[in-house]
Design an enzyme around this catalytic site. Structure first.
Site, PDB file in Angstrom:
ATOM      1  N   TYR A 144     112.547  31.364 143.170  1.00  0.00           N
ATOM      2  CA  TYR A 144     113.730  31.291 144.013  1.00  0.00           C
ATOM      3  C   TYR A 144     114.017  32.676 144.568  1.00  0.00           C
ATOM      4  CZ  TYR A 144     118.628  30.595 145.418  1.00  0.00           C
ATOM      5  OH  TYR A 144     119.812  30.534 146.121  1.00  0.00           O
ATOM      6  N   ASP A 239     110.340  40.358 143.929  1.00  0.00           N
ATOM      7  CA  ASP A 239     111.758  40.005 143.908  1.00  0.00           C
ATOM      8  C   ASP A 239     112.264  40.265 142.499  1.00  0.00           C
ATOM      9  OD1 ASP A 239     114.249  38.955 143.863  1.00  0.00           O
ATOM     10  OD2 ASP A 239     113.708  37.007 144.726  1.00  0.00           O
ATOM     11  N   LYS A 267     122.251  41.447 141.193  1.00  0.00           N
ATOM     12  CA  LYS A 267     122.803  41.248 139.847  1.00  0.00           C
ATOM     13  C   LYS A 267     123.195  42.552 139.150  1.00  0.00           C
ATOM     14  CE  LYS A 267     120.342  36.859 139.601  1.00  0.00           C
ATOM     15  NZ  LYS A 267     121.216  35.700 139.670  1.00  0.00           N
TER      16      LYS A 267
HETATM   17  C1  PLP Z   1     114.970  36.110 141.767  1.00  0.00           C
HETATM   18  C2  PLP Z   1     116.153  35.891 142.651  1.00  0.00           C
HETATM   19  N1  PLP Z   1     116.107  36.259 143.937  1.00  0.00           N
HETATM   20  C3  PLP Z   1     117.147  36.098 144.752  1.00  0.00           C
HETATM   21  C4  PLP Z   1     118.309  35.512 144.307  1.00  0.00           C
HETATM   22  C5  PLP Z   1     119.460  35.342 145.231  1.00  0.00           C
HETATM   23  O1  PLP Z   1     120.499  36.209 144.887  1.00  0.00           O
HETATM   24  P1  PLP Z   1     122.001  35.897 145.323  1.00  0.00           P
HETATM   25  O2  PLP Z   1     122.415  34.679 144.590  1.00  0.00           O
HETATM   26  O3  PLP Z   1     122.742  37.132 144.923  1.00  0.00           O
HETATM   27  O4  PLP Z   1     121.997  35.700 146.792  1.00  0.00           O
HETATM   28  C6  PLP Z   1     118.408  35.098 142.984  1.00  0.00           C
HETATM   29  C7  PLP Z   1     119.622  34.458 142.475  1.00  0.00           C
HETATM   30  O5  PLP Z   1     119.717  33.978 141.384  1.00  0.00           O
HETATM   31  C8  PLP Z   1     117.301  35.292 142.121  1.00  0.00           C
HETATM   32  O6  PLP Z   1     117.318  34.902 140.843  1.00  0.00           O
END
Ligand code: PLP
Length: 430
Positions: A144, A239, A267
Site C-alpha cells: 500500500y 516506501d 508516521k
Molecule cells: C507504506 C505506506 N505508504 C503510504 C501510506 C500512506 O500514508 P498516509 O496514510 O499518511 O497518506 C501508508 C499508510 O498507512 C503506508 O503504510
C-alpha cells in the site's frame, strides 16, 4: 464493556462523515461491530469515550514509537506553538528536520517535507517520472502506498502487463501506467521489464511490507531488485512511510543493507502530527521545483508544529540509539509469549515480525507474499480481535495490518497481552 457513548457518537458521526470515520479502516468493517471513539492517550494506553482503558498496539497506525504523549514531544510542541502555527515561509526548524533525516538515512541526500504518506509516495513517483522521462512504474501486489489514483490498482487476469482500477474514480488511463508484480518474486519483475523496455520510470516497494500483515522482502530478492534497477536505469523507491525510523534509525534500508534511489517517509517523522517526506539522490531531488521543472508544493508543508514534534522524535532517536534494542527486546518477548500460547493450543499460525512490527496470520502456512497472506482466516481474526478488545487489548481492526510495540509498553502490559492472547485463543478455538 459499556460502549454507550461511542455508539451515540458513531450514530451522530455517520450523519455528517461518510461511514462515520475519516479513514475507512477505522470503521471496524472487516472485524464487525462499531468503532470506539477515543478520548485520550498516555504512554502505552488509551481511553475511549466511555472510560474503557486499552493497551494500544496501533499507535495511531505507526507514528507512536514512544507511546502516546511522550514528554519531550509535548514540550517541543508547547514551545513551538508560542511562536505561531504556520507562516508559509521557511523556518529554521525545516532545516534542522531535513538535516537530521539525511544524517539518519544516508541514502537521502536531499529531502522535501509534505503532509502525509500519500503525498510523499505520489511526489516520489512524479520525481522519478520527471527524472527519467518515462511514464510507467511497477508496484507489488499487497503493498500500500497511499490513495493516489495510480496506486489503487489490483491485478485482474493477465494484469501483469496492464493494471485494472480497483476503486471507482480511478481512470483506465491512470491504471494503465501501473504495472503489478508479485512480492518476493523477481521473475515477475523481470517479465514486466522485458515487455516494457525503457518505459519504466520507477519500482516502488515497501521493503518490509506492513500492509499485507508484516512481510519482509527476502535478501536475494531485494538485492536483485537493486541490480535490475541499476541495469535498466529505473528509480528504486523504498516506501518507508511505515518502516522509516520504526525498524531501525535508518529504516528498512538499514536492516536490509540496500540503498534505494528515493525514499518516502511519514508516521514517525511527524511525532503524531500530519507529516510526510520524500528524498534521496541529489540529482533526482534537484529536478524538483523551484530548482527543477517537476512541480511539487504544499501550503502547510514543513508546518512549524509538525516540524517541532517530528524533530523532537528524530532527535530522541539520534541521541538514544538503544531505542531499537529496547523495542527488539519487548517485541521478541511478546512474540515468544504468543508462540508459546500457540504451541499450547496446538496451532502453528504464521507469525511474522521485524523489530517492533509484528503480525499473526490465521494460517499455518508461511506468509511471504500477498497470495500466502490472504490464506489467513479473516473471519477468525475478527473474532480474535473482539476477544482481545474485551480483555483491554486494542489491536488493528483488520488482519492485514501490523501490531506496533512502543517503548512505552511495560513488561506488565506485555504480560497482560500474552495472557489475553492465551484466553482469546482458547475462546476462539473451542
Ligand atoms: C507504506 C505506506 N505508504 C503510504 C501510506 C500512506 O500514508 P498516509 O496514510 O499518511 O497518506 C501508508 C499508510 O498507512 C503506508 O503504510
Amino acid at each position: 464493556m459499556n460502549t454507550t457513548k461511542s455508539k451515540i457518537l458513531f450514530e451522530e458521526a455517520k450523519k455528517y462523515i461518510p461511514g462515520g470515520v475519516n479513514s475507512p479502516v477505522r470503521a471496524f468493517k472487516s472485524v464487525g461491530g462499531d468503532p470506539l471513539f477515543i478520548k485520550k492517550g498516555r504512554g502505552s494506553k488509551f481511553w475511549d469515550a466511555d472510560g474503557n482503558k486499552f493497551i494500544d498496539y496501533i499507535g495511531s497506525w505507526g507514528p507512536h514509537l514512544f507511546g502516546h504523549n511522550p514528554s519531550f514531544i509535548i514540550k517541543a510542541l508547547s514551545e513551538a506553538i508560542k511562536n505561531g502555527t504556520s507562516f508559509g515561509a521557511p523556518t529554521s526548524l525545516e532545516v534542522k528536520m531535513a538535516k537530521i533525516i539525511t544524517e539518519l538515512v544516508p541514502s537521502v541526500e536531499m529531502v522535501r517535507m509534505v503532509n502525509s504518506g500519500t503525498e510523499a509516495t505520489m511526489s516520489a513517483i512524479r520525481a522519478a517520472r520527471g527524472f527519467t522521462g518515462r511514464e510507467k512504474f511497477i508496484k507489488f501486489e499487497g503493498c500500500y502506498h497511499g490513495h493516489a489514483d495510480y496506486f489503487l490498482i489490483k491485478a485482474g487476469s493477465g494484469a501483469l502487463t496492464l493494471g485494472v482500477p480497483t476503486s471507482p474514480g480511478v481512470t483506465k488511463g491512470n491504471a494503465a501506467d501501473t504495472l503489478l508484480a508479485d512480492y518476493n518474486d523477481i521473475n515477475s519483475v523481470k517479465k514486466l521489464i522485458s515487455s516494457n523496455k525503457k518505459q519504466i520510470a520507477a519500482i516502488i516497494i515497501e521493503p518490509i511490507a506492513g500492509n499485507m500483515g508484516v512481510v519482509k522482502a527476502k535478501d536475494e530478492f531485494i538485492k536483485e531488485l537493486r541490480a535490475i534497477c541499476d541495469e535498466e536505469k529505473i528509480i528504486l523507491i523504498f516506501d518507508e512511510v511505515m518502516t522509516g525510523f520504526r525498524v531501525a534509525a535508518g529504516g528498512a534500508q538499514e536492516v536490509l543493507g540496500i540503498k534505494p534511489d528515493l525514499s518516502t517517509f511519514g508516521k514517525i517523522i511527524g511525532g503524531g502530527l500530519p507529516v510526510g517526506a520524500f528524498g534521496g539522490k541529489r540529482e533526482i531531488m534537484e529536478k524538483i521545483a523551484p530548482v527543477g521543472p517537476v512541480y511539487q508544493a504544499g501550503t502547510l508543508s514543513g508546518n512549524p508544529l509538525a516540524m517541532a514534534a517530528g524533530f523532537a522524535a528524530l532527535k530522541y532517536i539520534k541521541n538514544h540509539p538503544s531505542v531499537y534494542k529496547t523495542l527488539e527486546k519487548k517485541s521478541a518477548y511478546l512474540e515468544e509469549g504468543f508462540k508459546e500460547n500457540l504451541k499450547a493450543a496446538g496451532k502453528n499460525y504464521a507469525m511474522n515480525r521485524v523489530g517492533s512490527m509484528m503480525c499473526m496470520f490465521f494460517t499455518e502456512q508461511p506468509v511471504d507474499d500477498f497470495k500466502s497472506a490472504v490464506k489467513s482466516d479473516t473471519l477468525l481474526y475478527g473474532i480474535y480481535f473482539h476477544e482481545m478488545l474485551k480483555r483491554g487489548i486494542y489491536l488493528a481492526p483488520a488482519q492485514f495490518e501490523a501490531l506496533f510495540v512502543s517503548t512505552a509498553h511495560s513488561k506488565e502490559d506485555l504480560d497482560k497481552t500474552i495472557r489475553a492472547h492465551k484466553e482469546s485463543l482458547t475462546e476462539i478455538l473451542i
